[in-house]
Scaffold this active site. Structure first.
Site, PDB file in Angstrom:
ATOM      1  N   HIS A 359      12.233  -0.448   6.883  1.00 22.66           N
ATOM      2  CA  HIS A 359      12.912  -0.630   5.601  1.00 22.66           C
ATOM      3  C   HIS A 359      11.996  -0.340   4.419  1.00 22.66           C
ATOM      4  CE1 HIS A 359      12.636  -4.703   7.739  1.00 22.66           C
ATOM      5  NE2 HIS A 359      11.445  -4.469   7.267  1.00 22.66           N
ATOM      6  N   TYR A 383       0.469  12.340  -4.340  1.00 23.88           N
ATOM      7  CA  TYR A 383       0.458  13.285  -5.457  1.00 23.88           C
ATOM      8  C   TYR A 383      -0.329  12.700  -6.615  1.00 23.88           C
ATOM      9  CZ  TYR A 383       2.414  16.500  -8.983  1.00 23.88           C
ATOM     10  OH  TYR A 383       2.585  17.435  -9.976  1.00 23.88           O
ATOM     11  N   ARG A 436      -7.076  -6.540  -2.161  1.00 22.46           N
ATOM     12  CA  ARG A 436      -6.187  -7.108  -3.167  1.00 22.46           C
ATOM     13  C   ARG A 436      -6.947  -8.181  -3.932  1.00 22.46           C
ATOM     14  NH1 ARG A 436      -2.880  -9.223   1.666  1.00 22.46           N
ATOM     15  NH2 ARG A 436      -3.791 -11.259   2.131  1.00 22.46           N
TER      16      ARG A 436
END
EC number: 2.7.7.23
Length: 455
Positions: A359, A383, A436
């Protein structure tokens, strides 16, 4: 045999800038369907007579193996065939077709060719309950064709005739050349009618024979968007019938669109409102849910496409599960047993056997190994605003939710990426990599409160 296709009409009732013969049926220009029929006959030469929008017509069909003849101005069907004569060879037979009659069948044309032999004039005719608007076939007491009269020039008795001219015919080229040179335009439209050659043939003792098509719809022409839509539905229903005859299960044959070539294996099931474009190959035991769009794809055996999935320029292995609401874009290759769940997009990537992205993920320009789990919210950042880079993920990798992989980057075999990681450097094999901010809690912190009016 040589073929002349008349395709010079403007199609004013289409109310379109696109030339009439380029209007699509099943995703292809009408003229392309007619050229395909001529090619199936193994015609020695195909000459297309173009006029209105000729440059656009030639550009769209530039790869077709045809010769072109210009009709300018458009002075009727006889005048149109006259423009093709320099391309034809005496001693051959010429078949005249129409670029706006796209559903003409090859078996019907073969029977017409056989009826003409090498010297007769053979006409394709049909009998209609309401022949309004068509040229009528007039016969003598012995049942022989004597001439064709256009409706605008017909008497009241002649208009009651139900056998009509479709315009499609086969004639000897040498005689056709002579007849067309003698055509006149003494009629209500002041045009040179191809049908006038029938009277000439009869006068010269040339036998005129007729053939009926396998189905009336083969001879239906298109002059409006309503007629275009009618023929589209007819064509799609014919395609659906052939699919079912080949063993495909269609949940509703009236709700499928094939705009190219669809090849199906055994025990394929297709739910409603699915669209197939280009060349699509579906292997055995595939189930396709409702409202899927599949373009230029190969679907492996046992694969399941859930509703609203879009699959384009993709090859899947066996037993894949795609969707609902999944999208695979050009350059996608899936191994066996791959799962792509709801709102997963894959582009220009290879995903190996038994890997899953169940998902909310974007996988672009990536190579993913076997048995990889891609967590929800994962994206490959491929990109940088100027160039695209690849992401490589080894076998048995576990990627936690909400992970960003900033390409070019590699994830080693057996690695685990913690949820929320932004990966900018390669992740080593068999290690946990987390990137993180450290979580903190602030005792006594108060949420800001809105000030009330007047305070």
């Amino acid at each position: 045999m040589e073929v002349v296709i008349l395709a010079a009409g403007q199609g004013k009732r289409m109310r379109s800038a696109l030339p009439k013969v380029l209007q699509p049926i099943a995703g292809r220009p009408m003229l392309e369907h007619v050229i395909a029929a001529a090619q199936a006959l193994e015609a020695r030469r195909i000459c297309v007579v173009h006029g209105h929008g000729g440059e656009a017509v030639r550009a769209r069909l530039q790869h077709a193996a045809v010769q072109w003849a210009l009709q300018q101005p458009q002075l009727g069907t006889g005048h149109a065939v006259l423009q093709a004569l320099p391309h034809l060879t005496d001693g051959d037979m010429a078949l005249v077709l129409y670029g706006d009659v796209p559903l003409i069948g090859v078996p019907t044309l073969r029977r017409l060719e056989a009826a003409a032999g090498g010297e007769r004039l053979a006409l394709l005719t049909v009998e209609l309950a309401d022949p309004s608007g068509y040229g009528r076939i007039l016969r003598d007491g012995a049942g022989r064709v004597v001439r064709i009269v256009e409706e605008k020039d017909a008497s009241a008795d002649e208009r009651r005739v139900r056998e009509v001219n479709t315009g499609i015919l086969v004639a000897p080229v040498a005689r056709l050349r002579d007849w067309l040179a003698r055509l006149g335009n003494d009629n209500a439209q002041r045009e040179y009618y191809l049908t006038d050659i029938i009277g000439m043939a009869v006068a010269e003792g040339v036998e005129v024979t007729t053939v009926q098509p396998d189905a009336i719809w083969e001879t239906l022409g298109v002059n409006s968007k309503a007629q275009l839509a009618e023929l589209e539905r007819l064509h799609q229903r014919n395609i659906a019938t052939r699919l079912m005859e080949d063993g495909v299960t269609l949940f509703d044959p009236s709700r499928i669109d094939v705009r190219g070539e669809l090849l199906c294996g055994r025990d394929v099931e297709i739910d409603v409102n699915c669209v197939f474009e280009g060349r699509v190959e579906i292997a055995d035991d595939v189930r396709i849910g409702a409202n899927c769009v599949i373009r230029n794809a190969r679907i492996g055996a046992g694969t399941r496409l859930a509703p609203f999935s879009h699959v384009e320029d993709t090859t899947t292995g066996r037993d894949c599960v795609i969707g609902p609401y999944a999208r695979t874009r050009p350059g996608t290759t899936l191994g066996d047993g791959v799962h792509l769940g709801n709102f997963v997009e894959v582009k220009n990537s290879a995903i190996a056997d038994d890997s899953k992205a169940n998902h909310l993920a974007y996988i672009g320009d990536a190579d993913i190994g076997r048995r990889v789990n891609v967590g929800a919210g994962t994206i490959t950042c491929n990109y940088d605003g100027a160039n695209k880079y690849r992401t490589t993920i080894g076998d048995d990798v576990f990627i936690g939710s909400d992970t960003q992989l900033v390409a070019p980057v590699r994830v080693g075999r057996g690695a685990t990426l913690g949820a929320g990681t932004t990966l900018t450097k390669d992740a080593p094999e068999d290690q946990l990599t987390v990137s993180r901010a450290r979580q903190i809690s602030i005792p006594g912190w108060k949420r800001p409160v809105k000030k009330k009016a007047g305070e």
